[in-house]
Design an enzyme around this catalytic site. Structure first.
Site, PDB file in Angstrom:
ATOM      1  N   ASP A 126       1.080  -1.741   0.442  1.00 24.67           N
ATOM      2  CA  ASP A 126      -0.398  -0.338  -0.147  1.00 24.67           C
ATOM      3  C   ASP A 126       1.053   1.383  -0.155  1.00 24.67           C
ATOM      4  O   ASP A 126       2.039   1.113  -0.471  1.00 24.67           O
ATOM      5  CB  ASP A 126      -0.536  -0.088   1.379  1.00 24.67           C
ATOM      6  CG  ASP A 126      -2.236   0.783   1.237  1.00 24.67           C
ATOM      7  OD1 ASP A 126      -2.491   1.536   0.469  1.00 24.67           O
ATOM      8  OD2 ASP A 126      -3.514   0.050   1.796  1.00 24.67           O
ATOM      9  N   TRP A 161      -3.375   3.122  -5.893  1.00 22.07           N
ATOM     10  CA  TRP A 161      -4.855   3.575  -5.900  1.00 22.07           C
ATOM     11  C   TRP A 161      -4.418   4.034  -7.618  1.00 22.07           C
ATOM     12  O   TRP A 161      -5.213   5.139  -7.245  1.00 22.07           O
ATOM     13  CB  TRP A 161      -5.042   4.796  -4.550  1.00 22.07           C
ATOM     14  CG  TRP A 161      -4.830   4.251  -3.304  1.00 22.07           C
ATOM     15  CD1 TRP A 161      -5.053   2.314  -2.977  1.00 22.07           C
ATOM     16  CD2 TRP A 161      -3.760   5.054  -2.525  1.00 22.07           C
ATOM     17  NE1 TRP A 161      -4.938   3.061  -1.520  1.00 22.07           N
ATOM     18  CE2 TRP A 161      -3.838   4.278  -1.507  1.00 22.07           C
ATOM     19  CE3 TRP A 161      -2.937   6.475  -2.582  1.00 22.07           C
ATOM     20  CZ2 TRP A 161      -3.210   4.408  -0.595  1.00 22.07           C
ATOM     21  CZ3 TRP A 161      -2.259   6.273  -1.599  1.00 22.07           C
ATOM     22  CH2 TRP A 161      -2.722   5.936  -0.133  1.00 22.07           C
ATOM     23  N   GLY A 162      -4.097   4.189  -8.419  1.00 19.72           N
ATOM     24  CA  GLY A 162      -3.670   4.658  -9.686  1.00 19.72           C
ATOM     25  C   GLY A 162      -3.353   6.302  -9.605  1.00 19.72           C
ATOM     26  O   GLY A 162      -3.955   7.143 -10.039  1.00 19.72           O
ATOM     27  N   ASP A 183     -10.066   2.642  -3.765  1.00 23.72           N
ATOM     28  CA  ASP A 183     -11.132   1.496  -3.449  1.00 23.72           C
ATOM     29  C   ASP A 183     -12.224   1.480  -3.912  1.00 23.72           C
ATOM     30  O   ASP A 183     -13.103   2.445  -4.279  1.00 23.72           O
ATOM     31  CB  ASP A 183     -11.033   2.154  -2.304  1.00 23.72           C
ATOM     32  CG  ASP A 183      -9.807   1.158  -1.105  1.00 23.72           C
ATOM     33  OD1 ASP A 183      -8.647   1.883  -1.882  1.00 23.72           O
ATOM     34  OD2 ASP A 183      -9.793   2.128   0.216  1.00 23.72           O
TER      35      ASP A 183
HETATM   36  C1  GLA Z   1      -6.357   1.106   0.687  1.00 24.17           C
HETATM   37  C2  GLA Z   1      -6.069   0.324  -0.082  1.00 24.17           C
HETATM   38  C3  GLA Z   1      -7.346  -0.995   0.817  1.00 24.17           C
HETATM   39  C4  GLA Z   1      -7.623  -1.263   1.997  1.00 24.17           C
HETATM   40  C5  GLA Z   1      -7.350  -0.676   2.999  1.00 24.17           C
HETATM   41  C6  GLA Z   1      -6.258  -1.152   4.154  1.00 24.17           C
HETATM   42  O1  GLA Z   1      -7.300   1.570   1.235  1.00 24.17           O
HETATM   43  O2  GLA Z   1      -6.587   0.420  -0.794  1.00 24.17           O
HETATM   44  O3  GLA Z   1      -6.849  -1.953  -0.707  1.00 24.17           O
HETATM   45  O4  GLA Z   1      -5.773  -2.178   1.607  1.00 24.17           O
HETATM   46  O5  GLA Z   1      -5.752   0.635   2.729  1.00 24.17           O
HETATM   47  O6  GLA Z   1      -6.094  -0.165   5.064  1.00 24.17           O
END
Ligand code: GLA
Length: 376
Positions: A126, A161-162, A183
């Site tokens: 992440d 996340w792009g 997400d």
């Molecule tokens: C981010 C990621 C999610 C998940 C959460 C966990 O938002 O994009 O997919 O892994 O963190 O905290």
């Protein structure tokens, strides 16, 4: 490690969030086997955020939370492997994970070795709490090298996340899949927005590093950690068909221990899975619809000569959607048309020429396997 088709499995986040435990993960693994999902191809069992204690120990190691994982991670990895499944875990390129647990920033090589020692086959990585001056391409490359240095085959799933135009650099970090959006939660409008946002990203998808529009919400029905309104079974079918047309990784997010019959049917549909897992990995392109923006039409080349075509009605009214074959280069002057088969109903359309139309109720879709055939 060479990954030729989009990875498939289950991830704990959508259903369990912070309330994850050894028992729940084992139950999920058992359910993947007994439901037939493992045999359909869903082999990675991935524990997301919130698996550790809040602080590293005196030796600087991340420690699995003994209340949640009393036997430790190696034990769980062995159990998952004994079921013919693969084991995935989660960390973060920043100083903390998104939920505030220790991240791997400046611990990349030792953390990667710890994951390898656990028996991990997949790492989701992440992007929260990244020091402002640290650079995303460098941090993902660093973990990419750290994973390789372990000598273990670990599928590397990047999750920024792009952001930072990630598609322009992620492939060179060693990542095998990367989040190309924010997400997804269990919400129809959000699912639609994410699907549409991925259309211009089609050129970046391919073997070894797949665009990842996020984990599946199929079968959640507004329950769990990301129940943001919920969807019905037709809407989940639209979502699953879209992800398959996009050659997306298929990571189930629902509670597989109590999966509904309809969700299981969708997730194990062999024809849809063969579109997703098609070895050519050519993400679908959009075909102009005569009926406007809420009527999406996708077209995809498949290995071996067939094509996949899918039509989606995102509007609130029933509609006969249609497209002109010349928009995919099959005008009547070519002497060719399409033979299509609806892969869910088996309905056949022989030698469609000039245009093709199909009636769709609101929030439904139809996915076809098609062949280009001479009209005479
Ligand atoms: C981010 C990621 C999610 C998940 C959460 C966990 O938002 O994009 O997919 O892994 O963190 O905290």
């Amino acid at each position: 490690m060479i990954v030729t088709t989009p990875p498939m499995g289950w991830n704990s986040w959508n259903t369990f969030g912070e309330s994850i435990s050894e028992e729940l993960v084992m139950e999920a693994a058992d359910a993947l086997v007994s439901s037939g999902l493992r045999d359909a191809g869903y082999t990675y069992v991935v524990i997301d955020d919130c698996w550790s204690l809040r602080e590293r120990n005196a030796e600087g190691k991340i420690v699995a939370d003994p209340a949640k994982f009393p036997h430790g991670m190696k034990y769980l990895a062995d159990y998952i492997h004994s079921k013919g499944l693969k084991f995935g875990m989660y960390s973060c390129a920043g100083t903390q994970t998104c939920a505030g647990y220790p991240g791997s920033f400046n611990h990349e090589f030792t953390d990667a070795q710890m994951f390898a020692d656990f028996g991990v086959d997949f790492l989701k990585y992440d992007f929260c709490y990244k020091p402002k001056l640290a650079n995303g391409p460098m941090l993902y490359n660093k973990m990419g090298m750290a994973l390789r240095a372990t000598g273990r085959d670990i599928l590397y799933s990047a999750c920024n996340w792009g952001s930072d135009d990630v598609w322009t650099w992620i492939r060179s970090t060693g990542a095998h899949m990367y989040r190309s959006t924010g997400d997804l939660g269990d919400n129809f409008q959000l699912m639609k927005d994410i699907a549409y946002s991925q259309i211009p990203k089609q050129g970046f998808n391919g073997p070894n590093c797949f665009n990842d529009p996020d984990m599946l919400i199929v079968g959640m029905y507004n329950k769990g950690n990301v129940g943001w309104g919920g969807c019905n079974d037709n809407e989940y079918m639209m979502h699953f068909s879209l992800w398959c047309m996009m050659s997306a990784p298929l990571m189930i997010g629902c509670d597989v221990r109590n999966i509904s019959e309809e969700a299981l049917k969708t997730l194990t549909n062999k024809s849809l899975l063969s579109i997703d897992q098609d070895p050519a990995v050519r993400q679908a392109i959009r075909v102009p619809s005569e009926k406007g923006d809420d009527h999406l039409i996708l077209f995809k080349h498949l290995e071996g000569g067939d094509y996949a075509i899918a039509m989606y009605n995102f509007s609130e009214s029933p509609c006969k959607n249609n497209f002109f074959l010349h928009d995919i280069g099959l005008g009547t002057e070519t002497g060719y048309g399409l033979t299509l088969e609806n892969i869910i109903t088996g309905e056949k359309f022989e030698k469609a020429a000039d245009d093709f139309g199909y009636y769709l109720e609101p929030h439904t879709c139809a996915t076809f396997r098609a062949k280009v055939v001479p009209l005479k």
